[in-house]
Scaffold this active site. Structure first.
Site, PDB file in Angstrom:
ATOM      1  N   SER A  43     -41.546   8.385   7.974  1.00 51.23           N
ATOM      2  CA  SER A  43     -40.343   8.048   7.216  1.00 51.23           C
ATOM      3  C   SER A  43     -39.185   7.517   8.065  1.00 51.23           C
ATOM      4  O   SER A  43     -38.732   6.389   7.882  1.00 51.23           O
ATOM      5  CB  SER A  43     -39.906   9.280   6.420  1.00 51.23           C
ATOM      6  N   GLN A 117     -38.000  13.758   6.141  1.00 55.12           N
ATOM      7  CA  GLN A 117     -37.387  13.516   7.458  1.00 55.12           C
ATOM      8  C   GLN A 117     -35.941  13.052   7.282  1.00 55.12           C
ATOM      9  O   GLN A 117     -35.509  12.761   6.158  1.00 55.12           O
ATOM     10  CB  GLN A 117     -38.205  12.472   8.232  1.00 55.12           C
ATOM     11  N   GLY A 177     -36.963  15.964  12.543  1.00 57.40           N
ATOM     12  CA  GLY A 177     -37.327  14.867  13.434  1.00 57.40           C
ATOM     13  C   GLY A 177     -37.333  15.290  14.895  1.00 57.40           C
ATOM     14  O   GLY A 177     -37.892  14.615  15.740  1.00 57.40           O
ATOM     15  N   ASP A 179     -38.698  18.069  16.506  1.00 56.24           N
ATOM     16  CA  ASP A 179     -39.602  19.169  16.187  1.00 56.24           C
ATOM     17  C   ASP A 179     -39.412  20.450  17.007  1.00 56.24           C
ATOM     18  O   ASP A 179     -39.260  21.526  16.461  1.00 56.24           O
ATOM     19  CB  ASP A 179     -41.052  18.690  16.360  1.00 56.24           C
ATOM     20  N   TYR A 359     -40.784  16.414  25.306  1.00 60.91           N
ATOM     21  CA  TYR A 359     -40.525  16.116  23.899  1.00 60.91           C
ATOM     22  C   TYR A 359     -39.039  16.280  23.556  1.00 60.91           C
ATOM     23  O   TYR A 359     -38.207  15.637  24.169  1.00 60.91           O
ATOM     24  CB  TYR A 359     -41.444  17.041  23.109  1.00 60.91           C
ATOM     25  N   GLU A 403     -42.176   6.728  24.576  1.00 64.64           N
ATOM     26  CA  GLU A 403     -41.633   7.541  23.483  1.00 64.64           C
ATOM     27  C   GLU A 403     -40.348   8.254  23.918  1.00 64.64           C
ATOM     28  O   GLU A 403     -39.380   8.304  23.165  1.00 64.64           O
ATOM     29  CB  GLU A 403     -42.710   8.549  23.056  1.00 64.64           C
TER      30      GLU A 403
HETATM   31  C1  2M8 Z   1     -42.886  13.355  16.012  1.00 66.76           C
HETATM   32  O1  2M8 Z   1     -43.305  14.246  14.981  1.00 66.76           O
HETATM   33  C2  2M8 Z   1     -44.641  14.283  14.463  1.00 66.76           C
HETATM   34  C3  2M8 Z   1     -44.626  15.178  13.230  1.00 66.76           C
HETATM   35  O2  2M8 Z   1     -43.834  14.585  12.245  1.00 66.76           O
HETATM   36  C4  2M8 Z   1     -45.689  14.773  15.436  1.00 66.76           C
HETATM   37  O3  2M8 Z   1     -45.337  15.284  16.517  1.00 66.76           O
HETATM   38  O4  2M8 Z   1     -46.877  14.650  15.135  1.00 66.76           O
HETATM   39  C5  2M8 Z   1     -41.352  13.417  16.070  1.00 66.76           C
HETATM   40  O5  2M8 Z   1     -40.868  12.865  17.274  1.00 66.76           O
HETATM   41  C6  2M8 Z   1     -40.746  12.718  14.860  1.00 66.76           C
HETATM   42  O6  2M8 Z   1     -39.353  12.639  14.984  1.00 66.76           O
HETATM   43  C7  2M8 Z   1     -41.330  11.306  14.687  1.00 66.76           C
HETATM   44  O7  2M8 Z   1     -40.853  10.764  13.491  1.00 66.76           O
HETATM   45  C8  2M8 Z   1     -42.857  11.328  14.684  1.00 66.76           C
HETATM   46  C9  2M8 Z   1     -43.468   9.925  14.694  1.00 66.76           C
HETATM   47  O8  2M8 Z   1     -42.869   9.135  15.704  1.00 66.76           O
HETATM   48  O9  2M8 Z   1     -43.347  12.033  15.831  1.00 66.76           O
END
Ligand code: 2M8
Length: 430
Positions: A43, A117, A177, A179, A359, A403
């Site tokens: 999202s 999100q 967002g 996590d 992270y 990332e």
């Molecule tokens: C990360 O989150 C996802 C779960 O939603 C994951 O770790 O699998 C976070 O950094 C989140 O903010 C981001 O939207 C997503 C996809 O980039 O990855």
């Protein structure tokens, strides 16, 4: 400082390299955050991605948002993941068979998650429109999207105003967002993790364990998500926090909806007053003047979460915020070192548990740095904004479209060819 080896040749155009990442990650109407680690549509990623796409493919930027809102539930929520039915079921955990959205009424034909999100979408939609108004008008982009954006914000401000104070709660760390932000450690400590045998993690095939949440974190994430799912995504699970970033995005988003309403010949007054209400509630409930930051609030534990995270500085994106100067001062201090650390650290550099490569527990991210840059410009801090932009672009050139990045050394972490890093780089270049 030690820099990661450059993956972008010094002579290559950053612009062209960023477009190449976005082209590779495009899948029939939406962009995946990263082909291996995140092979579906997310999202808030789509909102950031549209902000970059709008500069070279306005139609693709519009479709990015349209496809996401095509998966909106009838109650108004916009799911945090829209699953690609062509991707193997076990490519991402937890996948469609965990969330079971198709067992419910009021869900779209395509499988989705049931959590949400941060609401960056109205802001992204308005910026996407402004990049190419003629194309947007001919496609009826805003007339089609506006009612959906309104339904999304309505849902947040009703279903998720758990304390009745005019602020929205997130009910899962994934909804923030950010996590594994240290801000969530205290409320998460009350959640009994599921054992590792209940987890089928796929992320560790694509990123180092030292750069990801732990198994204990995941055991808690899955328990909260499972409980919420088993209540048919209605009752509040054991985790609920009012996050300054989500609420700031909502206030900024209501300002964007006011602009959209005016463009459509509608009365923007309702959105202006909603924006003001959310901003007032942020100030009344989450602002700490002595600390110079906003702290999240733990709704289940009835306590302020006094953790210095970048989320606490991001209400800077709210127009007319009365404490913008204080936030900039905190950003320039030792905890965030705006003048030399880059990207802006996700978490307090002076904290004993700061981890520069893990992270959301320390590294800098392009999306939150972009929001801070946007806020600096909004509040007239153009010198600081330009300097931050230049250093962000230098970091991306050195580390590639990673990332997240160590804010002091520039070393890149997480996945490579990450879509929002590429998209927001394109926006910063403009
Ligand atoms: C990360 O989150 C996802 C779960 O939603 C994951 O770790 O699998 C976070 O950094 C989140 O903010 C981001 O939207 C997503 C996809 O980039 O990855």
């Amino acid at each position: 400082p030690v820099f990661a080896p450059s993956v972008i040749a010094p002579s290559a155009s950053l612009d062209r390299a960023a477009r190449r990442v976005l082209a590779a990650n495009w899948r029939r109407g939406a962009t995946v955050p990263a082909g291996g680690l995140y092979p579906h549509q997310w999202s808030w990623d789509s909102a950031f991605i549209a902000l970059g796409l709008r500069h070279f493919s306005p139609v693709r930027a519009q479709r990015e948002l349209e496809s996401l809102f095509g998966a909106q539930w009838t109650d108004g929520r916009v799911p945090h993941i829209v699953f690609d039915p062509l991707v193997p079921a076990d490519a991402y955990f937890p996948g469609p068979s965990f969330w079971r959205s198709s067992d419910l009424t009021g869900t779209p034909g395509v499988p989705t998650s049931g959590i949400v999100q941060p609401p960056v979408h109205a802001l992204a939609a308005w910026e996407t429109f402004k990049a190419a108004p003629a194309v947007a008008r001919s496609r009826r982009f805003l007339p089609r999207l506006y009612p959906r954006l309104v339904a999304w914000h309505d849902w947040l401000l009703t279903a998720r105003d758990l304390r009745g104070r005019g602020l929205v709660s997130v009910v899962h760390p994934w909804e923030s967002g950010m996590d594994n932000s240290p801000a969530w450690d205290e409320p998460l400590s009350r959640v009994v993790p599921l054992p590792p045998s209940a987890l089928a993690r796929r992320d560790l095939a694509h990123a180092a364990a030292t750069e990801r949440p732990t198994d204990t974190d995941y055991g808690r994430y899955i328990r909260i998500a499972r409980d919420y799912r088993d209540s048919r995504y209605v009752s509040t699970p054991g985790f609920a926090v009012e996050d300054p970033l989500c609420n700031a995005l909502l206030a900024a988003g209501e300002h964007a909806l006011a602009s959209i309403a005016a463009e459509l010949g509608l009365d923007p007054a309702r959105h202006i007053s909603r924006a003001q209400q959310v901003a007032d509630a942020l100030m009344a409930e989450l602002w700490d003047g002595t600390a110079g930051t906003f702290f999240a609030y733990d709704v289940v534990g009835s306590a302020s979460l006094r953790s210095y995270s970048i989320a606490g500085l991001l209400p800077l994106i709210v127009p007319d915020l009365p404490v913008a100067t204080d936030l900039v001062k905190t950003a320039l201090g030792d905890r965030f070192r705006l003048a030399d650390a880059c990207p802006v650290p996700s978490y307090d550099l002076t904290a004993a548990d700061h981890e520069p490569g893990r992270y959301w527990r320390g590294p800098g991210w392009i999306n939150t740095s972009w929001l801070f840059w946007y806020g600096l410009r909004l509040h007239g801090e153009t010198g600081l904004a330009d300097d931050l932009r230049d250093r962000l672009l230098a970091r991306v050139r050195a580390a590639g479209f990673r990332e997240y990045v160590d804010p002091l050394t520039g070393a890149g972490y997480g996945t490579d060819d990450f879509s929002w890093t590429a998209a927001l780089t394109l926006d910063l270049i403009r």
